[in-house]
Write a protein that holds these residues in place. Structure first.
Motif, PDB file in Angstrom:
ATOM      1  N   PRO A 243       0.816  -1.215   0.000  1.00 27.01           N
ATOM      2  CA  PRO A 243       0.000   0.000   0.000  1.00 27.01           C
ATOM      3  C   PRO A 243       0.849   1.265   0.000  1.00 27.01           C
ATOM      4  O   PRO A 243       2.013   1.250   0.428  1.00 27.01           O
ATOM      5  N   CYS A 244       0.248   2.365  -0.466  1.00 27.14           N
ATOM      6  CA  CYS A 244       0.955   3.640  -0.512  1.00 27.14           C
ATOM      7  C   CYS A 244       1.280   4.123   0.895  1.00 27.14           C
ATOM      8  O   CYS A 244       0.730   3.631   1.893  1.00 27.14           O
ATOM      9  N   ALA A 245       2.165   5.113   0.974  1.00 19.92           N
ATOM     10  CA  ALA A 245       2.621   5.614   2.270  1.00 19.92           C
ATOM     11  C   ALA A 245       1.463   6.139   3.115  1.00 19.92           C
ATOM     12  O   ALA A 245       1.447   5.968   4.342  1.00 19.92           O
ATOM     13  N   ARG A 246       0.477   6.764   2.473  1.00 19.10           N
ATOM     14  CA  ARG A 246      -0.654   7.324   3.227  1.00 19.10           C
ATOM     15  C   ARG A 246      -1.470   6.232   3.906  1.00 19.10           C
ATOM     16  O   ARG A 246      -1.891   6.377   5.056  1.00 19.10           O
ATOM     17  N   LEU A 247      -1.700   5.129   3.190  1.00 13.08           N
ATOM     18  CA  LEU A 247      -2.425   4.017   3.795  1.00 13.08           C
ATOM     19  C   LEU A 247      -1.614   3.380   4.917  1.00 13.08           C
ATOM     20  O   LEU A 247      -2.161   3.007   5.962  1.00 13.08           O
ATOM     21  N   GLN A 248      -0.324   3.227   4.702  1.00 12.75           N
ATOM     22  CA  GLN A 248       0.524   2.642   5.739  1.00 12.75           C
ATOM     23  C   GLN A 248       0.538   3.518   6.990  1.00 12.75           C
ATOM     24  O   GLN A 248       0.501   3.016   8.127  1.00 12.75           O
ATOM     25  N   GLU A 249       0.595   4.827   6.797  1.00 14.79           N
ATOM     26  CA  GLU A 249       0.574   5.743   7.951  1.00 14.79           C
ATOM     27  C   GLU A 249      -0.748   5.638   8.703  1.00 14.79           C
ATOM     28  O   GLU A 249      -0.777   5.610   9.947  1.00 14.79           O
ATOM     29  N   LEU A 250      -1.864   5.570   7.954  1.00  9.23           N
ATOM     30  CA  LEU A 250      -3.166   5.426   8.594  1.00  9.23           C
ATOM     31  C   LEU A 250      -3.238   4.115   9.367  1.00  9.23           C
ATOM     32  O   LEU A 250      -3.762   4.072  10.492  1.00  9.23           O
ATOM     33  N   HIS A 251      -2.715   3.060   8.787  1.00 10.38           N
ATOM     34  CA  HIS A 251      -2.678   1.769   9.456  1.00 10.38           C
ATOM     35  C   HIS A 251      -1.964   1.867  10.802  1.00 10.38           C
ATOM     36  O   HIS A 251      -2.461   1.368  11.834  1.00 10.38           O
ATOM     37  N   GLN A 252      -0.829   2.544  10.829  1.00 11.10           N
ATOM     38  CA  GLN A 252      -0.069   2.690  12.069  1.00 11.10           C
ATOM     39  C   GLN A 252      -0.812   3.563  13.078  1.00 11.10           C
ATOM     40  O   GLN A 252      -0.784   3.295  14.285  1.00 11.10           O
ATOM     41  N   ARG A 253      -1.475   4.596  12.602  1.00 11.34           N
ATOM     42  CA  ARG A 253      -2.242   5.466  13.499  1.00 11.34           C
ATOM     43  C   ARG A 253      -3.386   4.695  14.162  1.00 11.34           C
ATOM     44  O   ARG A 253      -3.691   4.889  15.339  1.00 11.34           O
ATOM     45  N   ILE A 254      -4.040   3.841  13.369  1.00  9.98           N
ATOM     46  CA  ILE A 254      -5.147   3.058  13.925  1.00  9.98           C
ATOM     47  C   ILE A 254      -4.620   2.082  14.971  1.00  9.98           C
ATOM     48  O   ILE A 254      -5.219   1.918  16.053  1.00  9.98           O
ATOM     49  N   ILE A 255      -3.512   1.432  14.703  1.00  4.60           N
ATOM     50  CA  ILE A 255      -2.914   0.510  15.677  1.00  4.60           C
ATOM     51  C   ILE A 255      -2.579   1.239  16.972  1.00  4.60           C
ATOM     52  O   ILE A 255      -2.823   0.740  18.082  1.00  4.60           O
ATOM     53  N   ALA A 256      -2.031   2.461  16.823  1.00  2.00           N
ATOM     54  CA  ALA A 256      -1.615   3.238  18.000  1.00  2.00           C
ATOM     55  C   ALA A 256      -2.777   3.954  18.677  1.00  2.00           C
ATOM     56  O   ALA A 256      -2.618   4.493  19.782  1.00  2.00           O
ATOM     57  N   GLY A 257      -3.939   3.984  18.036  1.00  5.23           N
ATOM     58  CA  GLY A 257      -5.079   4.699  18.603  1.00  5.23           C
ATOM     59  C   GLY A 257      -4.970   6.206  18.489  1.00  5.23           C
ATOM     60  O   GLY A 257      -5.586   6.941  19.273  1.00  5.23           O
ATOM     61  N   ASP A 258      -4.210   6.687  17.510  1.00  4.82           N
ATOM     62  CA  ASP A 258      -4.017   8.126  17.317  1.00  4.82           C
ATOM     63  C   ASP A 258      -5.153   8.735  16.496  1.00  4.82           C
ATOM     64  O   ASP A 258      -5.847   8.016  15.773  1.00  4.82           O
ATOM     65  N   PRO A 259      -5.335  10.062  16.576  1.00  2.00           N
ATOM     66  CA  PRO A 259      -6.321  10.726  15.710  1.00  2.00           C
ATOM     67  C   PRO A 259      -5.964  10.525  14.241  1.00  2.00           C
ATOM     68  O   PRO A 259      -4.788  10.434  13.892  1.00  2.00           O
ATOM     69  N   VAL A 260      -6.989  10.478  13.377  1.00  2.00           N
ATOM     70  CA  VAL A 260      -6.729  10.245  11.956  1.00  2.00           C
ATOM     71  C   VAL A 260      -7.144  11.403  11.065  1.00  2.00           C
ATOM     72  O   VAL A 260      -6.881  11.376   9.864  1.00  2.00           O
ATOM     73  N   LEU A 261      -7.805  12.418  11.612  1.00  2.00           N
ATOM     74  CA  LEU A 261      -8.165  13.591  10.826  1.00  2.00           C
ATOM     75  C   LEU A 261      -7.563  14.831  11.470  1.00  2.00           C
ATOM     76  O   LEU A 261      -7.671  15.012  12.688  1.00  2.00           O
ATOM     77  N   PRO A 262      -6.913  15.702  10.688  1.00  2.00           N
ATOM     78  CA  PRO A 262      -6.353  16.931  11.249  1.00  2.00           C
ATOM     79  C   PRO A 262      -7.439  17.871  11.729  1.00  2.00           C
ATOM     80  O   PRO A 262      -8.572  17.835  11.242  1.00  2.00           O
ATOM     81  N   ALA A 263      -7.107  18.731  12.668  1.00  2.00           N
ATOM     82  CA  ALA A 263      -8.090  19.655  13.233  1.00  2.00           C
ATOM     83  C   ALA A 263      -8.614  20.632  12.200  1.00  2.00           C
ATOM     84  O   ALA A 263      -9.732  21.136  12.312  1.00  2.00           O
ATOM     85  N   ASP A 264      -7.810  20.918  11.167  1.00  2.00           N
ATOM     86  CA  ASP A 264      -8.214  21.899  10.149  1.00  2.00           C
ATOM     87  C   ASP A 264      -8.760  21.231   8.893  1.00  2.00           C
ATOM     88  O   ASP A 264      -8.705  21.780   7.808  1.00  2.00           O
ATOM     89  N   ALA A 265      -9.331  20.022   9.038  1.00  2.00           N
ATOM     90  CA  ALA A 265      -9.831  19.305   7.868  1.00  2.00           C
ATOM     91  C   ALA A 265     -10.972  20.053   7.190  1.00  2.00           C
ATOM     92  O   ALA A 265     -11.134  19.996   5.988  1.00  2.00           O
ATOM     93  N   VAL A 266     -11.801  20.741   7.972  1.00  2.00           N
ATOM     94  CA  VAL A 266     -12.861  21.564   7.393  1.00  2.00           C
ATOM     95  C   VAL A 266     -12.325  22.967   7.224  1.00  2.00           C
ATOM     96  O   VAL A 266     -11.876  23.578   8.181  1.00  2.00           O
ATOM     97  N   PRO A 267     -12.314  23.511   6.005  1.00  2.00           N
ATOM     98  CA  PRO A 267     -11.757  24.847   5.781  1.00  2.00           C
ATOM     99  C   PRO A 267     -12.442  25.898   6.633  1.00  2.00           C
ATOM    100  O   PRO A 267     -13.660  25.861   6.843  1.00  2.00           O
ATOM    101  N   SER A 268     -11.675  26.826   7.162  1.00  2.00           N
ATOM    102  CA  SER A 268     -12.240  27.934   7.912  1.00  2.00           C
ATOM    103  C   SER A 268     -12.690  29.015   6.943  1.00  2.00           C
ATOM    104  O   SER A 268     -12.222  29.066   5.810  1.00  2.00           O
ATOM    105  N   PRO A 269     -13.610  29.892   7.366  1.00  2.00           N
ATOM    106  CA  PRO A 269     -14.109  30.922   6.453  1.00  2.00           C
ATOM    107  C   PRO A 269     -12.989  31.763   5.875  1.00  2.00           C
ATOM    108  O   PRO A 269     -12.040  32.123   6.557  1.00  2.00           O
ATOM    109  N   GLY A 270     -13.119  32.086   4.580  1.00  2.00           N
ATOM    110  CA  GLY A 270     -12.106  32.887   3.910  1.00  2.00           C
ATOM    111  C   GLY A 270     -12.755  33.886   2.984  1.00  2.00           C
ATOM    112  O   GLY A 270     -13.973  33.958   2.867  1.00  2.00           O
ATOM    113  N   ALA A 271     -11.934  34.650   2.320  1.00  2.00           N
ATOM    114  CA  ALA A 271     -12.440  35.714   1.463  1.00  2.00           C
ATOM    115  C   ALA A 271     -12.712  35.250   0.047  1.00  2.00           C
ATOM    116  O   ALA A 271     -13.259  35.989  -0.757  1.00  2.00           O
ATOM    117  N   TYR A 272     -12.333  34.007  -0.301  1.00  2.00           N
ATOM    118  CA  TYR A 272     -12.476  33.539  -1.683  1.00  2.00           C
ATOM    119  C   TYR A 272     -13.940  33.425  -2.057  1.00  2.00           C
ATOM    120  O   TYR A 272     -14.749  32.876  -1.309  1.00  2.00           O
TER     121      TYR A 272
END
Length: 281
Positions: A243-272
């Motif tokens: 598997p790609c590096a991203r899947l392998q990293e997710l696999h390790q995070r799940i084993i370790a019980g770590d968070p899997v989504l960053p806090a800024d996953a939903v964009p904050s309001p902007g001027a665009y």
């Protein structure tokens, strides 16, 4: 659902290619039963507002073995398509005869592929502007335009790449939509849909990443790990890769019980701000 581009309702026509080819006037469908007519129309729809040489239409219908009367048969096909459209209420000049070929002249928003792109772009604008729920609404509206495999039922080698292109566009937008929906906390609702998609596309690692994430966030850690191992086995069996590096990293995070989504996953309001898309709501 389509963009109303003409003030004359009698001339409004909407073409659906994200599934079996259909021609619609409001809720009415125009019947084009002969496959040759449908193939000719499909090719013209892939080159809307551009001249399509007769030779290209011949290739689409017969491939490498056209009959000696191919030119005349294409002419007849176009005449029959024109006649069916006019009888249904379209303009008589919708399909124009040009030097060496034909041209299907349509206003923007007359084909479901155009509407798909409009909704996709507006969804992206909304995501960047801090409106993830609005983005999901647009993404899902775009995806709902698909009614099966694009151009389903048309056996033309020339149309196969077109169908594959739009099938890929659908999957790519699904992946974008899942990113936003997972960040919004819709993980439990997505598990069933993602499970079917991963089964259908076992080598598509982004979809597998989404399913593992949805399962993990739904307190189904063992199931998420099982999805990873099934994907690894499929990749090794089919292409000889891990598997790609991203899947392998997710696999390790799940084993370790770590968070899997960053806090800024939903964009904050902007001027665009994106453009206003006429007729899309």
């Amino acid at each position: 659902m389509y963009v109303e581009s003409s003030s004359d309702s009698a001339h409004k026509v909407f073409f659906r290619v994200l599934g079996p080819l259909r021609v619609c006037f409001g809720k009415r469908e125009v019947s084009l039963p002969e496959s040759r007519q449908l193939t000719v129309l499909a090719v013209l729809l892939t080159e809307v507002n551009k001249a399509v040489p007769v030779g290209r239409l011949i290739d689409a219908v017969w491939g490498d073995t056209p009959p000696v009367t191919a030119d005349k048969q294409i002419q007849t096909c176009v005449w029959r398509v024109r006649k069916a459209l006019v009888q249904a209420g379209s303009r008589a000049d919708l399909i124009e005869t040009v030097r060496g070929g034909y041209l299907l002249r349509l206003p923007d928003g007359s084909v479901d592929t155009q509407l798909f792109e409009q909704l996709r772009e507006r969804g992206r604008f909304r995501a960047r502007a801090g409106d993830p729920r609005g983005a999901v609404d647009d993404y899902r509206a775009a995806l709902a335009l698909f009614r099966g495999e694009p151009l389903a039922g048309l056996a033309s080698r020339m149309l196969e790449p077109v169908a594959a292109y739009w099938a890929e566009r659908r999957l790519t937008l699904l992946e974008e939509c899942f990113d936003v929906e997972l960040a919004l906390g819709h993980h439990r609702e997505l598990v069933g849909e993602l499970s079917l998609l991963v089964e259908e596309h076992p080598l598509r690692e982004q979809l597998r990443w989404h399913l593992m994430t949805a399962l993990y966030l739904s307190d189904r850690r063992a199931d998420a790990l099982a999805v990873y191992h099934a994907g690894r086995a499929a990749l090794i069996s089919h292409v000889g890769l891990d598997p790609c590096a991203r899947l392998q990293e997710l696999h390790q995070r799940i084993i370790a019980g770590d968070p899997v989504l960053p806090a800024d996953a939903v964009p904050s309001p902007g001027a665009y701000q994106g453009p206003v898309l006429r007729g899309v709501s």
